[in-house]
Design an enzyme around this catalytic site. Structure first.
Site, PDB file in Angstrom:
ATOM      1  N   CYS A   1      -0.631  -7.907  -3.466  1.00 36.13           N
ATOM      2  CA  CYS A   1      -0.769  -6.835  -2.474  1.00 36.13           C
ATOM      3  C   CYS A   1      -0.173  -5.575  -3.089  1.00 36.13           C
ATOM      4  CB  CYS A   1      -0.006  -7.230  -1.212  1.00 36.13           C
ATOM      5  SG  CYS A   1       0.041  -5.946   0.046  1.00 36.13           S
TER       6      CYS A   1
ATOM      7  N   CYS B   1      -6.291  -1.966  -3.907  1.00 36.47           N
ATOM      8  CA  CYS B   1      -5.936  -2.797  -2.752  1.00 36.47           C
ATOM      9  C   CYS B   1      -6.715  -4.080  -2.965  1.00 36.47           C
ATOM     10  CB  CYS B   1      -6.351  -2.126  -1.448  1.00 36.47           C
ATOM     11  SG  CYS B   1      -6.253  -3.240  -0.027  1.00 36.47           S
TER      12      CYS B   1
HETATM   13  N1  DGL Z   1      -4.224  -6.311   0.175  1.00 36.39           N
HETATM   14  C1  DGL Z   1      -3.223  -5.342   0.512  1.00 36.39           C
HETATM   15  C2  DGL Z   1      -3.053  -4.360  -0.650  1.00 36.39           C
HETATM   16  O1  DGL Z   1      -3.403  -4.669  -1.782  1.00 36.39           O
HETATM   17  C3  DGL Z   1      -3.565  -4.743   1.835  1.00 36.39           C
HETATM   18  C4  DGL Z   1      -2.412  -4.154   2.528  1.00 36.39           C
HETATM   19  C5  DGL Z   1      -2.636  -3.972   4.014  1.00 36.39           C
HETATM   20  O2  DGL Z   1      -2.490  -4.955   4.741  1.00 36.39           O
HETATM   21  O3  DGL Z   1      -2.918  -2.840   4.442  1.00 36.39           O
HETATM   22  O4  DGL Z   1      -2.521  -3.279  -0.499  1.00 36.39           O
END
Ligand code: DGL
Length: 283
Positions: A70, A206
């Site tokens: 993340c 993301c």
């Molecule tokens: N997959 C997360 C990232 O890489 C998402 C974060 C979120 O929940 O907004 O930032």
């Protein structure tokens, strides 16, 4: 022992898949904090607390290493946890544990330089030759982590970040392809307007966006190189394990998927990315 993989939701599955392909014998536990997703718009302190709770849960499940799959957690919580929480927690646990993020491998892939590299500071103005577009959550964009860390290493690469706040909720909610393509097109055009042209290269900053990487590719000019975090994270984890035999990744090849949210089968968008049914258990 196992390797823990943590994300606010399903995005980290893109990283998990690459890690499993690279280390098929290792044991993996995936934790999605879907009860608290999305993280992107939350205050920093909340992201730190939620990330710590997720890591603790994974260490309790036997993880020796936790990969924060993340960007938001890696950008906002990782250093804080490594400095203030992990040293004491290791003592309580009585075994070596560590947390790794995904920003370092991504910056290495984007610059083609090792993390330790520092650009020689020149007094004269550097002509920015290449423009890197980073698509990320609002939290990652606000942290300016990609701008700051890339500027330290490569001054002829200009970074423009574009927050895409609607995408994580849409992906978690199984939005349709047409709706997603419209949203992505809007973000790509917003970035293009700010740069004055399309970026030369792009980072899907993301992990959720990997699930819809084809939609991003279609919205960018044909042939735009896209840096994929899952591959760079797998390269980096493999090298890390070679240097640090004290972290045991396990040898049973087990796969466990946990969620703080609603257990059960994941949505259609996720299952088509995954290539089959995927059931999460209650964390
Ligand atoms: N997959 C997360 C990232 O890489 C998402 C974060 C979120 O929940 O907004 O930032």
């Amino acid at each position: 022992m196992t390797i823990g993989v943590f994300d606010s939701g399903v995005g980290g599955l893109s990283v998990h898949r690459a890690l499993v392909q690279r280390l098929p014998q290792a044991d993996f536990v995936y934790l999605a904090d879907q009860a608290n997703a999305p993280y992107g718009g939350r205050p920093g302190e909340e992201i730190v607390d939620l990330t710590r709770a997720g890591c603790e849960r994974l260490f309790e499940a036997g993880a020796s290493l936790v990969v924060l799959a993340c960007n938001t957690a890696s950008a906002i919580a990782l250093r804080r946890l490594q400095q203030t929480w992990l040293p004491g927690y290791r003592k309580t646990l009585g075994r070596p544990v560590n947390i790794l993020g995904i920003i370092v491998p991504t910056i290495e892939a984007a610059t083609g330089l090792p993390w330790e590299h520092e650009a020689e500071r020149r007094g004269d103005k550097v002509e920015q030759l290449d423009v890197l577009g980073v698509f990320s959550t609002q939290g990652t964009t606000n942290s300016r982590v990609y701008e700051i860390e890339i500027d330290k290493r490569k001054q002829d690469l200009a970074v423009f970040s574009q927050a895409c706040p609607d995408l994580v909720p849409m992906i978690e909610a199984d939005a349709g392809v047409v709706e997603l393509a419209k949203a992505v097109e809007g973000y790509v055009q917003a970035l293009k307007t700010r740069i004055g042209r399309y970026p030369d290269r792009a980072v899907l900053g993301c992990t959720h966006y990997e699930i819809i990487a084809d939609i991003f590719r279609a919205a960018l000019p044909a042939g735009t190189p896209v840096i994929h975090q899952p591959q760079s994270t797998a390269d980096s984890l493999e090298r890390y394990l070679e240097r640090h035999p004290e972290y045991d990744p396990g040898t049973g090849g087990s796969r466990v998927f946990l969620t703080t949210g609603q257990p059960g089968p994941q949505n259609g968008l996720v299952q088509s990315f995954w290539g089959g049914p995927l059931v999460f258990e209650k964390a």
